[in-house]
Design a protein around this motif. Structure first.
Motif, PDB file in Angstrom:
ATOM      1  N   ARG A 278      76.779  75.744  21.181  1.00 55.71           N
ATOM      2  CA  ARG A 278      77.446  75.201  22.311  1.00 55.71           C
ATOM      3  C   ARG A 278      77.550  76.450  23.383  1.00 55.71           C
ATOM      4  NH1 ARG A 278      82.411  74.395  22.122  1.00 55.71           N
ATOM      5  NH2 ARG A 278      82.984  74.902  19.621  1.00 55.71           N
ATOM      6  N   CYS A 279      76.704  76.212  24.624  1.00 53.06           N
ATOM      7  CA  CYS A 279      76.358  77.195  25.377  1.00 53.06           C
ATOM      8  C   CYS A 279      76.931  76.852  26.747  1.00 53.06           C
ATOM      9  CB  CYS A 279      75.110  78.052  25.277  1.00 53.06           C
ATOM     10  SG  CYS A 279      75.110  79.637  26.474  1.00 53.06           S
ATOM     11  N   ALA A 280      77.998  77.185  27.216  1.00 53.36           N
ATOM     12  CA  ALA A 280      78.611  76.624  28.444  1.00 53.36           C
ATOM     13  C   ALA A 280      78.391  77.573  29.504  1.00 53.36           C
ATOM     14  CB  ALA A 280      79.944  75.998  28.450  1.00 53.36           C
ATOM     15  N   LEU A 281      77.238  77.933  29.884  1.00 48.10           N
ATOM     16  CA  LEU A 281      76.896  78.854  31.016  1.00 48.10           C
ATOM     17  C   LEU A 281      76.160  78.316  32.264  1.00 48.10           C
ATOM     18  CD1 LEU A 281      76.127  82.247  29.241  1.00 48.10           C
ATOM     19  CD2 LEU A 281      78.249  81.428  30.163  1.00 48.10           C
ATOM     20  N   ALA A 316      79.587  79.438  19.785  1.00 48.27           N
ATOM     21  CA  ALA A 316      80.161  78.884  21.016  1.00 48.27           C
ATOM     22  C   ALA A 316      80.238  79.988  22.312  1.00 48.27           C
ATOM     23  CB  ALA A 316      81.833  78.280  21.101  1.00 48.27           C
ATOM     24  N   SER A 318      81.114  80.610  26.310  1.00 52.06           N
ATOM     25  CA  SER A 318      81.739  80.269  27.565  1.00 52.06           C
ATOM     26  C   SER A 318      82.120  81.276  28.297  1.00 52.06           C
ATOM     27  CB  SER A 318      82.862  79.157  27.247  1.00 52.06           C
ATOM     28  OG  SER A 318      83.970  80.312  26.666  1.00 52.06           O
ATOM     29  N   ARG A 319      82.391  81.068  29.807  1.00 52.17           N
ATOM     30  CA  ARG A 319      82.813  82.138  30.501  1.00 52.17           C
ATOM     31  C   ARG A 319      83.832  81.482  31.316  1.00 52.17           C
ATOM     32  NH1 ARG A 319      78.924  84.794  35.130  1.00 52.17           N
ATOM     33  NH2 ARG A 319      80.556  86.164  36.371  1.00 52.17           N
ATOM     34  N   SER A 320      84.889  82.589  31.619  1.00 53.81           N
ATOM     35  CA  SER A 320      86.360  82.250  32.516  1.00 53.81           C
ATOM     36  C   SER A 320      86.311  83.451  33.452  1.00 53.81           C
ATOM     37  CB  SER A 320      87.221  82.109  31.483  1.00 53.81           C
ATOM     38  OG  SER A 320      88.561  81.804  32.242  1.00 53.81           O
TER      39      SER A 320
END
Length: 376
Positions: A278-281, A316, A318-320
């Motif tokens: 799961r790569c949310a970039l 997983a 993600s970036r914030s």
């Protein structure tokens, strides 16, 4: 909402009143502590008492004025804070004294009105309006005084809590020195790993290939020689595959071509265990951060395959804001040791990038390896 504001105002006022009372005790303590601290043998006891008073003030500010402060301060800094705060507390005591004097005057005035006594010598008509105006002005000044004392309390706490600018600079220098050492150690670990992969993998394949070719050359039976050559050909394919794997572990070209998401997809495809990615970039991060994030995932997946007896792995990403988070979760038996060679090497690599590396692996699992990395 008005009830909440009134309750908060009452709490702040109570906190300022307590601060006004403690200011006199602290002022006396600061004078005595300054005199006694001249004796080196007495400094330990003086600083213990200083920290006790400082912590008492931190509790008061946190409980009554909603001011959270840091406990990372030096002993002399705490003593200077108590000295400055005793002055501010004295101002607060003066404001409360004026409020008390005003209340007493108001009570006397009300008593005179109720008993019919004259307010002044001539009992002029403008005495009552003048007193009301003066009372309203005094109430305004008292409220503003309390607000000002509360603001000074907060500013003093903010100024004196935590390390000084010089201490922060020194800590940063120490952190950079440590980070540089971590970089050197991470590079050495990487070199050792590459050497181990070449020695235990590719080199052994090539030695086996040489032995098969030697046996085939010495064989007098053509059929036997042909069988040995087939084995040598198979060993060549395995050696090439092993060499490709080593090259991929050194640096996957997919990082340059497609970024972190593409490289992790290739990692998942090459894994012998099912890997859910799961790569949310929505955009690429800087190459240095991508490299560290990839190797964290790669090493964690390798460790899970070798040691965790897991049936599935989840990655997983993600970036914030300016932080990139990478988590690797497996459903294995747990009990991973963060000080082991693989995980400690990852911790050094992440630390060299000013990141945070954590391992949560209770007995029975699951194991969660997480890296948080600053990124551009």
């Amino acid at each position: 909402m008005p009830t909440v504001d009134l309750r908060r105002a009452s709490r702040v006022t109570a906190g300022l009143a307590l601060g006004a009372l403690s200011a006199f005790i602290e002022a006396v303590f600061v004078v005595l502590a300054t005199l006694v601290s001249v004796v080196p043998a007495a400094r330990s006891a003086v600083f213990r008492a200083t920290r006790w008073f400082a912590e008492l003030e931190r509790s008061r500010l946190r409980g009554y004025l909603d001011q959270a402060t840091s406990d990372d301060y030096g002993d002399w800094r705490a003593l200077r804070y108590l000295g400055a705060r005793s002055v501010v507390g004295g101002l607060g005591a003066g404001v409360f004294a004026l409020i008390g004097l005003g209340l007493a005057t108001a009570a006397i005035t009300v008593w005179q009105l109720l008993t019919g006594q004259p307010l002044g010598e001539d009992d002029d008509w403008y005495d009552v309006p003048g007193l009301l105006l003066m009372g309203a002005l005094l109430i305004f000044l008292a409220v503003q005084g309390l607000i000002g004392v509360a603001a000074l309390e907060r500013r003093l706490a903010h100024h004196f809590s935590g390390p000084t600018k010089q201490e922060r600079l020194q800590r940063r220098v120490d952190a950079l020195t440590h980070s540089r050492a971590e970089v050197v150690e991470a590079v050495n670990d990487e070199r050792r790993r590459i050497e181990r992969d070449l020695h235990d993998g590719v080199q052994q394949r090539i030695v086996s290939l040489g032995m098969l070719l030697g046996r085939a050359r010495r064989a007098r039976d053509a059929e036997r020689a042909s069988a040995l050559l087939r084995q040598a050909h198979e060993e060549t394919q395995l050696a090439l595959q092993e060499l490709r794997d080593v090259a991929w572990r050194v640096y996957p070209i997919a990082l340059d071509e497609g970024g972190l998401g593409t490289a992790l997809e290739a990692l998942a495809e090459r894994s012998s265990l099912p890997v859910e990615l799961r790569c949310a970039l929505d955009a690429r991060v800087d190459p240095a951060t991508e490299t560290v994030a990839y190797f964290v995932a790669s090493e964690a997946v390798t460790n899970a395959i070798k040691h965790s007896a897991a049936s599935r792995i989840e990655i997983a990403v993600s970036r914030s804001g300016r932080m990139l988070s990478v988590s690797i979760i497996d459903d294995g038996v747990g009990g991973a040791c963060p000080s082991g060679n693989g995980l400690s090497g990852l911790a050094r690599r992440v630390g060299a990038a000013d990141g945070v590396f954590t391992v949560d692996s209770p007995a029975g699992g699951p194991t969660v390896v997480r890296a948080e990395l600053p990124c551009a």
